[in-house]
Design a protein around this motif. Sequence first.
Motif, mmCIF file in Angstrom:
data_model
loop_
_atom_site.group_PDB
_atom_site.id
_atom_site.type_symbol
_atom_site.label_atom_id
_atom_site.label_comp_id
_atom_site.label_asym_id
_atom_site.label_seq_id
_atom_site.Cartn_x
_atom_site.Cartn_y
_atom_site.Cartn_z
ATOM 1 N N ASP A 113 2.179 -35.092 -31.283
ATOM 2 C CA ASP A 113 1.396 -34.432 -30.254
ATOM 3 C C ASP A 113 -0.068 -34.331 -30.676
ATOM 4 O OD1 ASP A 113 1.330 -33.030 -27.712
ATOM 5 O OD2 ASP A 113 0.915 -31.229 -28.892
ATOM 6 N N GLY A 114 -0.945 -34.849 -29.826
ATOM 7 C CA GLY A 114 -2.376 -34.800 -30.088
ATOM 8 C C GLY A 114 -2.880 -35.919 -30.979
ATOM 9 N N VAL A 115 -1.976 -36.778 -31.485
ATOM 10 C CA VAL A 115 -2.369 -37.886 -32.357
ATOM 11 C C VAL A 115 -2.209 -39.225 -31.647
ATOM 12 C CG1 VAL A 115 -1.886 -39.092 -34.537
ATOM 13 C CG2 VAL A 115 -1.809 -36.579 -34.444
ATOM 14 N N ASN A 116 -1.004 -39.484 -31.114
ATOM 15 C CA ASN A 116 -0.749 -40.746 -30.417
ATOM 16 C C ASN A 116 -0.186 -40.521 -29.013
ATOM 17 O OD1 ASN A 116 1.879 -39.970 -31.024
ATOM 18 N ND2 ASN A 116 2.147 -41.527 -32.612
ATOM 19 N N GLY A 117 -0.152 -39.264 -28.615
ATOM 20 C CA GLY A 117 0.349 -38.908 -27.296
ATOM 21 C C GLY A 117 0.366 -37.404 -27.125
ATOM 22 N N LEU A 118 0.874 -36.979 -26.004
ATOM 23 C CA LEU A 118 1.062 -35.561 -25.739
ATOM 24 C C LEU A 118 2.535 -35.334 -25.446
ATOM 25 C CD1 LEU A 118 -1.983 -34.776 -23.390
ATOM 26 C CD2 LEU A 118 -1.814 -34.436 -25.872
ATOM 27 N N LEU A 119 3.100 -34.290 -26.032
ATOM 28 C CA LEU A 119 4.489 -33.934 -25.788
ATOM 29 C C LEU A 119 4.546 -32.746 -24.852
ATOM 30 C CD1 LEU A 119 5.928 -34.303 -29.396
ATOM 31 C CD2 LEU A 119 6.464 -35.742 -27.410
ATOM 32 N N VAL A 120 5.466 -32.808 -23.910
ATOM 33 C CA VAL A 120 5.672 -31.717 -22.952
ATOM 34 C C VAL A 120 7.144 -31.328 -22.980
ATOM 35 C CG1 VAL A 120 3.758 -32.491 -21.489
ATOM 36 C CG2 VAL A 120 6.077 -33.255 -20.978
ATOM 37 N N GLY A 140 -12.661 -38.626 -24.218
ATOM 38 C CA GLY A 140 -12.604 -38.713 -25.674
ATOM 39 C C GLY A 140 -11.185 -38.551 -26.189
ATOM 40 N N LEU A 141 -10.438 -37.639 -25.594
ATOM 41 C CA LEU A 141 -9.040 -37.444 -25.974
ATOM 42 C C LEU A 141 -8.238 -38.705 -25.675
ATOM 43 C CD1 LEU A 141 -6.624 -35.737 -26.905
ATOM 44 C CD2 LEU A 141 -6.471 -34.843 -24.552
ATOM 45 N N ARG A 142 -8.444 -39.278 -24.520
ATOM 46 C CA ARG A 142 -7.721 -40.506 -24.169
ATOM 47 C C ARG A 142 -7.999 -41.605 -25.194
ATOM 48 N NH1 ARG A 142 -9.754 -39.120 -19.000
ATOM 49 N NH2 ARG A 142 -11.137 -40.935 -18.982
ATOM 50 N N GLU A 143 -9.239 -41.741 -25.595
ATOM 51 C CA GLU A 143 -9.600 -42.779 -26.573
ATOM 52 C C GLU A 143 -8.977 -42.499 -27.938
ATOM 53 O OE1 GLU A 143 -10.641 -46.287 -27.750
ATOM 54 O OE2 GLU A 143 -10.928 -45.616 -25.692
ATOM 55 N N ARG A 144 -8.993 -41.246 -28.391
ATOM 56 C CA ARG A 144 -8.376 -40.892 -29.684
ATOM 57 C C ARG A 144 -6.871 -41.143 -29.658
ATOM 58 N NH1 ARG A 144 -11.720 -36.622 -28.905
ATOM 59 N NH2 ARG A 144 -10.017 -35.163 -28.444
ATOM 60 N N LEU A 145 -6.226 -40.793 -28.557
ATOM 61 C CA LEU A 145 -4.792 -41.014 -28.454
ATOM 62 C C LEU A 145 -4.452 -42.505 -28.424
ATOM 63 C CD1 LEU A 145 -3.748 -38.236 -25.895
ATOM 64 C CD2 LEU A 145 -3.484 -38.209 -28.399
ATOM 65 N N ARG A 146 -5.277 -43.287 -27.760
ATOM 66 C CA ARG A 146 -5.043 -44.736 -27.739
ATOM 67 C C ARG A 146 -5.168 -45.314 -29.141
ATOM 68 N NH1 ARG A 146 -7.807 -47.710 -22.664
ATOM 69 N NH2 ARG A 146 -7.119 -49.469 -23.909
ATOM 70 N N ALA A 147 -6.181 -44.876 -29.894
ATOM 71 C CA ALA A 147 -6.345 -45.339 -31.279
ATOM 72 C C ALA A 147 -5.151 -44.908 -32.126
ATOM 73 C CB ALA A 147 -7.645 -44.805 -31.859
ATOM 74 N N GLY A 148 -4.684 -43.689 -31.928
ATOM 75 C CA GLY A 148 -3.520 -43.203 -32.662
ATOM 76 C C GLY A 148 -2.256 -43.974 -32.332
ATOM 77 N N ALA A 149 -2.099 -44.346 -31.078
ATOM 78 C CA ALA A 149 -0.937 -45.126 -30.665
ATOM 79 C C ALA A 149 -0.940 -46.497 -31.330
ATOM 80 C CB ALA A 149 -0.908 -45.273 -29.139
ATOM 81 N N LEU A 150 -2.087 -47.137 -31.352
ATOM 82 C CA LEU A 150 -2.195 -48.456 -31.985
ATOM 83 C C LEU A 150 -1.947 -48.358 -33.490
ATOM 84 C CD1 LEU A 150 -2.679 -51.366 -31.260
ATOM 85 C CD2 LEU A 150 -5.126 -50.984 -31.557
ATOM 86 N N GLU A 151 -2.460 -47.323 -34.114
ATOM 87 C CA GLU A 151 -2.232 -47.135 -35.556
ATOM 88 C C GLU A 151 -0.749 -46.884 -35.828
ATOM 89 O OE1 GLU A 151 -2.446 -46.961 -39.532
ATOM 90 O OE2 GLU A 151 -3.931 -47.780 -38.136
ATOM 91 N N THR A 152 -0.080 -46.128 -34.983
ATOM 92 C CA THR A 152 1.357 -45.894 -35.149
ATOM 93 C C THR A 152 2.116 -47.210 -35.050
ATOM 94 O OG1 THR A 152 1.194 -43.648 -34.282
ATOM 95 C CG2 THR A 152 3.380 -44.678 -34.226
ATOM 96 N N ALA A 153 1.748 -48.044 -34.099
ATOM 97 C CA ALA A 153 2.414 -49.340 -33.945
ATOM 98 C C ALA A 153 2.221 -50.179 -35.202
ATOM 99 C CB ALA A 153 1.868 -50.081 -32.724
ATOM 100 N N ARG A 154 1.027 -50.185 -35.747
ATOM 101 C CA ARG A 154 0.737 -50.987 -36.947
ATOM 102 C C ARG A 154 1.431 -50.425 -38.187
ATOM 103 N NH1 ARG A 154 -5.603 -51.434 -35.558
ATOM 104 N NH2 ARG A 154 -5.447 -53.179 -34.108
ATOM 105 N N ALA A 155 1.450 -49.108 -38.327
ATOM 106 C CA ALA A 155 1.955 -48.491 -39.545
ATOM 107 C C ALA A 155 3.464 -48.268 -39.545
ATOM 108 C CB ALA A 155 1.242 -47.155 -39.778
ATOM 109 N N ARG A 156 4.046 -47.934 -38.391
ATOM 110 C CA ARG A 156 5.449 -47.517 -38.368
ATOM 111 C C ARG A 156 6.372 -48.396 -37.533
ATOM 112 N NH1 ARG A 156 6.066 -41.749 -36.483
ATOM 113 N NH2 ARG A 156 8.195 -42.171 -37.105
ATOM 114 N N LEU A 157 5.831 -49.135 -36.587
ATOM 115 C CA LEU A 157 6.691 -49.889 -35.674
ATOM 116 C C LEU A 157 6.625 -51.397 -35.879
ATOM 117 C CD1 LEU A 157 6.028 -47.822 -32.417
ATOM 118 C CD2 LEU A 157 7.872 -47.543 -34.091
#
Length: 171
Positions: A113-120, A140-157
Amino acid sequence: MLMFGRMEAYKGLEVLCDAMEIFLREGGEGTLHIAGAGPELDRLEGRFRSLPSVDVTNRFLPAAEIIDKMGACDGLVLPYLSATQSGVLSAAFANGRFVVASRVGGIVDVVQDGVNGLLVEPNDAGSLARALSRLSGDPGLRERLRAGALETARARLDWSKIAAKMISEYQ
């Protein structure tokens, strides 16, 4: 935002419809694209089509068309009521797209939450509407989350990293 896939009851499509009604009633701005086929979309299509800024494609889409739709959006919405895991989530991150997702099943193992997406909270249209409003008003939040999503894909997926980890644990 985009929601795509097989539209079954567990995907929370009705919660998304309720959330969009709240979001728009409270002055939210943004477009929701829904693409896929299934009984829940058949049942709710009229409600979605009555909402401004909601685009519905009620049919199976080939992979190339889904990739195009992902490329045209900031993120994906996964208002699932239950889930063990999600291929849609992995596809979103691999394409550098964040998610707004319910706090269910294996989703919480991947979405920070707040890194690569938002949890509800699941089955909570108000919580989902608030998350969409937060994103709508904060590029700005949208851009940070997009960067976090891409980093998650590279690092963990990344499959080569997943395979190497599995091999090291079973040697």
